[in-house]
Design an enzyme around this catalytic site. Structure first.
Site, PDB file in Angstrom:
ATOM      1  N   CYS A 112     -23.935   7.732  -8.582  1.00 12.13           N
ATOM      2  CA  CYS A 112     -22.807   7.204  -8.307  1.00 12.13           C
ATOM      3  C   CYS A 112     -23.153   6.349  -6.905  1.00 12.13           C
ATOM      4  O   CYS A 112     -23.818   7.126  -6.043  1.00 12.13           O
ATOM      5  CB  CYS A 112     -21.745   7.880  -8.254  1.00 12.13           C
ATOM      6  N   HIS A 139     -26.490   7.657  -1.574  1.00  7.19           N
ATOM      7  CA  HIS A 139     -25.876   7.880  -3.109  1.00  7.19           C
ATOM      8  C   HIS A 139     -24.547   8.982  -2.587  1.00  7.19           C
ATOM      9  O   HIS A 139     -24.469   9.496  -1.683  1.00  7.19           O
ATOM     10  CB  HIS A 139     -26.770   8.664  -4.037  1.00  7.19           C
ATOM     11  N   ASN A 168     -29.392   9.619   1.557  1.00  8.87           N
ATOM     12  CA  ASN A 168     -29.891   8.577   0.555  1.00  8.87           C
ATOM     13  C   ASN A 168     -29.217   7.631   0.110  1.00  8.87           C
ATOM     14  O   ASN A 168     -29.491   6.842  -0.731  1.00  8.87           O
ATOM     15  CB  ASN A 168     -30.470   9.485  -0.475  1.00  8.87           C
TER      16      ASN A 168
END
Length: 372
Positions: free
Chosen positions: A303, A268, A266
């Site tokens: 993050c 991330h 995804n």
């Protein structure tokens, strides 16, 4: 579908030739349920993407069986007899062990994530990377990790075979939980336990959202009917709040940058990466003389690829380091002397630029055994 059944030398040979072998067993009664036009095939936890999500809300299990990938057919994993949890066996590989000649905590965390994903696939659920239900996809809702707690009582070594059981349950109005039990497959000894909490988020607004009754109905059918906890003990460490680590920290590692390999499907930073970042600022003398017994992570902010992260660590004040006895049926006993040998740390991962919290973490370390 028949399960691979080996014993003695044949079993040992087979397990050393492949990380997981055998085939996923789907109970016949789930064929009936999932082929019903009213049934929606879903999962509240991430799954490994192996292809496009079928249109029209999914396909019947007997059709899904025909489309299984080779990997699915070779895994030594299956639903338990009641269909409400999933077990899978793994061989520890040489590249999964660290300086202690045993599996690293990152290896353990990755295997937990793998079993959770395979559980979702094993019942024919979504493989879109977010493991969303039909209703969630329509409303652009996803699951994100809120908390992870792992305890390891004995780390497996290279070529050891472990069996991991996992299951999912509802957890309040905005979340679900997934628990795990890790066992030494050779003797059935419980060598670790873990639990996690996941919350629902709107993918577009990035705001948390309550789990609706429609979504709840889509996955609770595959959850234990009565509460089952990997940590049934009262006041266990998985429930302990993590206080914010204030400056100045005793130890730090600044300017950590995500690598491309740290990103998940995804885009991330993968949940397991945070563990390695938190441990980067542990003092070397602890790494040399101790091994990690428990870790708790509170995920507070996403993050991404361009973020720069600071890892801060301080010893936990003695008054906050509560003594805990493991007396549950699933756990292993801990003596007073063992508790005296424990060292605890508080950790903070924050954005180097803004100073915003990314993750709070707490770790507990025990002295290394004299011999391996």
């Amino acid at each position: 579908m028949a399960m691979y059944n080996a014993s003695g030398k044949d079993a040992n040979f087979a397990l050393t030739q492949s990380r997981s072998i055998g085939s996923v067993s789907i109970r016949k009664r789930y064929n009936v349920f999932l082929c019903n036009s009213l049934a929606r095939k879903v999962s509240p936890l991430p799954a490994v993407a192996t292809g496009e999500q079928p249109s029209g809300g999914g396909v019947c299990l007997h059709e899904a069986e025909k489309e299984k990938s080779l990997g699915n057919r070779l895994r030594l994993g299956s639903l338990t007899e009641d269909g409400l949890s999933y077990k899978e066996k793994f061989v520890i590989r040489c590249y999964e062990v660290g300086i202690n000649k045993t599996a690293t905590i990152e290896t353990i965390a990755n295997l937990l994530q793998e079993v959770g994903g395979n559980h979702a696939q094993g019942v024919g659920f979504s493989t879109d990377g977010f493991a969303t239900t039909t209703t969630m996809r329509k409303l652009h809702l996803i699951w994100v990790t809120a908390r992870m707690h792992i305890e390891v009582y004995r780390y497996p070594a290279w070529s050891d075979v472990i069996e991991i059981e996992t299951w999912v349950q509802g957890d309040g109005r905005i979340g679900t939980r997934r628990d795990w039990i890790l066992k030494d497959y050779a003797n059935g000894e419980v060598i670790g336990r873990a639990t996690s909490k996941w919350v629902m988020m709107n993918e577009d607004t990035r705001r948390l959202q309550k789990v609706s009754d429609d979504v709840r109905e889509e996955y609770l059918v595959f959850c234990p009917r009565t509460l089952r906890l990997a940590f049934p003990e009262e006041n266990n460490n998985s429930l302990k709040k993590i206080a914010k680590l204030e400056d100045p920290a005793e130890f730090s590692r600044l300017g950590l940058v995500p690598r491309r390999s740290d990103l998940d499907m995804n885009k991330h930073v993968n949940n397991v990466t945070y563990i390695g970042w938190a441990l980067e600022s542990i003092p070397p003398e602890i790494i040399d003389t101790h091994e990690l017994q428990a870790i708790t992570l509170d995920y507070r902010r996403e993050c991404q690829r361009d973020d720069i992260v600071d890892s801060l660590t301080s010893r936990e004040p003695l008054e906050d380091a509560a003594v805990l006895e493991f007396t549950g049926n699933n756990g292993s006993a801990s003596s007073k002397k063992d508790e005296q040998d424990l060292t605890r740390f508080m950790h903070l991962l924050r954005s180097s630029g803004s100073g915003l919290e990314i993750n709070r973490c707490r770790t507990e370390w025990r002295k290394k055994p004299a011999k391996r």
